[in-house]
Design an enzyme around this catalytic site. Structure first.
Site, PDB file in Angstrom:
ATOM      1  N   CYS A   1       0.832  -1.212   0.000  1.00  0.00           N
ATOM      2  CA  CYS A   1       0.000   0.000   0.000  1.00  0.00           C
ATOM      3  C   CYS A   1       0.869   1.266   0.000  1.00  0.00           C
ATOM      4  O   CYS A   1       1.553   1.553   0.982  1.00  0.00           O
ATOM      5  CB  CYS A   1      -0.907  -0.041   1.229  1.00  0.00           C
ATOM      6  SG  CYS A   1      -1.768   1.485   1.601  1.00  0.00           S
TER       7      CYS A   1
ATOM      8  N   CYS B   1       0.091   3.781   2.734  1.00  0.00           N
ATOM      9  CA  CYS B   1       0.553   3.236   4.017  1.00  0.00           C
ATOM     10  C   CYS B   1       2.038   3.532   4.215  1.00  0.00           C
ATOM     11  O   CYS B   1       2.470   3.879   5.318  1.00  0.00           O
ATOM     12  CB  CYS B   1       0.321   1.731   4.088  1.00  0.00           C
ATOM     13  SG  CYS B   1      -1.408   1.241   3.966  1.00  0.00           S
TER      14      CYS B   1
END
Length: 104
Positions: A31, A34
Protein backbone atom coordinates in the site's frame (compact mmCIF):
# COMPACT_ATOMS: atom_id res chain seq x y z
CA UNK A 1 11.24 4.08 18.60
CA UNK A 2 9.02 2.13 16.22
CA UNK A 3 5.33 1.31 16.45
CA UNK A 4 4.49 -2.01 18.09
CA UNK A 5 3.57 -4.77 15.62
CA UNK A 6 0.32 -6.36 16.79
CA UNK A 7 -0.89 -9.86 15.99
CA UNK A 8 -4.16 -11.66 16.61
CA UNK A 9 -2.57 -13.11 19.75
CA UNK A 10 -1.24 -9.80 21.16
CA UNK A 11 -3.94 -7.33 20.07
CA UNK A 12 -6.39 -7.51 22.99
CA UNK A 13 -3.69 -7.92 25.64
CA UNK A 14 -1.81 -4.87 24.35
CA UNK A 15 -4.91 -2.68 24.36
CA UNK A 16 -6.04 -3.80 27.80
CA UNK A 17 -2.58 -3.47 29.39
CA UNK A 18 -2.45 0.34 29.21
CA UNK A 19 -4.53 3.29 30.30
CA UNK A 20 -2.93 5.40 27.56
CA UNK A 21 -4.58 5.96 24.18
CA UNK A 22 -3.51 3.45 21.54
CA UNK A 23 -3.34 4.42 17.86
CA UNK A 24 -3.50 1.32 15.66
CA UNK A 25 -2.55 1.59 11.99
CA UNK A 26 -4.11 -1.07 9.75
CA UNK A 27 -1.74 -1.29 6.77
CA UNK A 28 -0.17 -3.54 4.13
CA UNK A 29 3.30 -3.71 2.58
CA UNK A 30 2.00 -3.12 -0.96
CA UNK A 31 0.00 0.00 0.00
CA UNK A 32 1.62 3.24 -1.22
CA UNK A 33 -0.32 5.57 1.13
CA UNK A 34 0.55 3.24 4.02
CA UNK A 35 4.24 3.70 3.21
CA UNK A 36 3.70 7.47 3.30
CA UNK A 37 2.30 7.16 6.82
CA UNK A 38 5.16 5.03 8.13
CA UNK A 39 7.67 7.82 8.94
CA UNK A 40 4.91 9.88 10.59
CA UNK A 41 3.98 6.92 12.80
CA UNK A 42 7.65 6.33 13.65
CA UNK A 43 7.92 9.97 14.79
CA UNK A 44 4.73 9.70 16.83
CA UNK A 45 5.93 6.48 18.48
CA UNK A 46 9.07 8.29 19.63
CA UNK A 47 7.46 11.60 20.60
CA UNK A 48 4.41 10.08 22.33
CA UNK A 49 6.36 7.47 24.32
CA UNK A 50 4.93 7.42 27.84
CA UNK A 51 1.75 9.25 26.75
CA UNK A 52 0.35 7.02 23.98
CA UNK A 53 1.05 3.72 22.29
CA UNK A 54 1.47 3.56 18.51
CA UNK A 55 0.87 0.15 16.95
CA UNK A 56 0.44 -1.47 13.53
CA UNK A 57 -1.54 -4.41 12.17
CA UNK A 58 -0.55 -5.94 8.82
CA UNK A 59 -3.94 -6.70 7.25
CA UNK A 60 -2.45 -9.29 4.91
CA UNK A 61 -1.00 -11.25 7.82
CA UNK A 62 -4.00 -10.77 10.15
CA UNK A 63 -7.19 -10.52 8.05
CA UNK A 64 -9.23 -11.54 11.11
CA UNK A 65 -8.37 -8.23 12.79
CA UNK A 66 -9.19 -6.38 9.58
CA UNK A 67 -12.60 -8.06 9.49
CA UNK A 68 -13.21 -7.58 13.21
CA UNK A 69 -13.00 -3.80 12.85
CA UNK A 70 -14.65 -3.59 9.42
CA UNK A 71 -11.57 -2.20 7.70
CA UNK A 72 -12.40 -1.69 4.01
CA UNK A 73 -9.64 0.72 2.98
CA UNK A 74 -6.08 1.20 4.11
CA UNK A 75 -4.49 2.97 5.72
CA UNK A 76 -7.14 3.07 8.42
CA UNK A 77 -6.10 4.19 11.88
CA UNK A 78 -8.21 3.61 14.97
CA UNK A 79 -7.69 5.37 18.29
CA UNK A 80 -8.55 3.15 21.25
CA UNK A 81 -9.12 4.40 24.80
CA UNK A 82 -9.67 1.93 27.62
CA UNK A 83 -9.62 -0.84 25.00
CA UNK A 84 -12.53 0.65 23.05
CA UNK A 85 -12.40 2.29 19.60
CA UNK A 86 -13.18 6.01 19.89
CA UNK A 87 -12.04 7.43 16.55
CA UNK A 88 -11.52 5.96 13.07
CA UNK A 89 -9.32 7.79 10.57
CA UNK A 90 -8.97 6.73 6.93
CA UNK A 91 -6.28 7.85 4.53
CA UNK A 92 -3.01 9.74 4.84
CA UNK A 93 -3.07 12.35 7.61
CA UNK A 94 -0.55 14.79 9.02
CA UNK A 95 1.32 14.25 12.26
CA UNK A 96 -0.57 17.18 13.81
CA UNK A 97 -3.91 15.64 12.85
CA UNK A 98 -2.96 12.34 14.50
CA UNK A 99 -1.62 14.08 17.62
CA UNK A 100 -4.94 15.90 17.99
CA UNK A 101 -6.84 12.61 17.55
CA UNK A 102 -4.86 11.04 20.40
CA UNK A 103 -5.90 13.72 22.90
CA UNK A 104 -9.48 14.26 21.71
Amino acid sequence: MKPIALTTETFDATLSSTDQPVLVDFWAEWCGPCKMMSPILDQLATEQAGRATIAKVDVDAFPDLQARFGIRAIPTLIVFKNGQPVNTITGVKSKGFLEAALVA
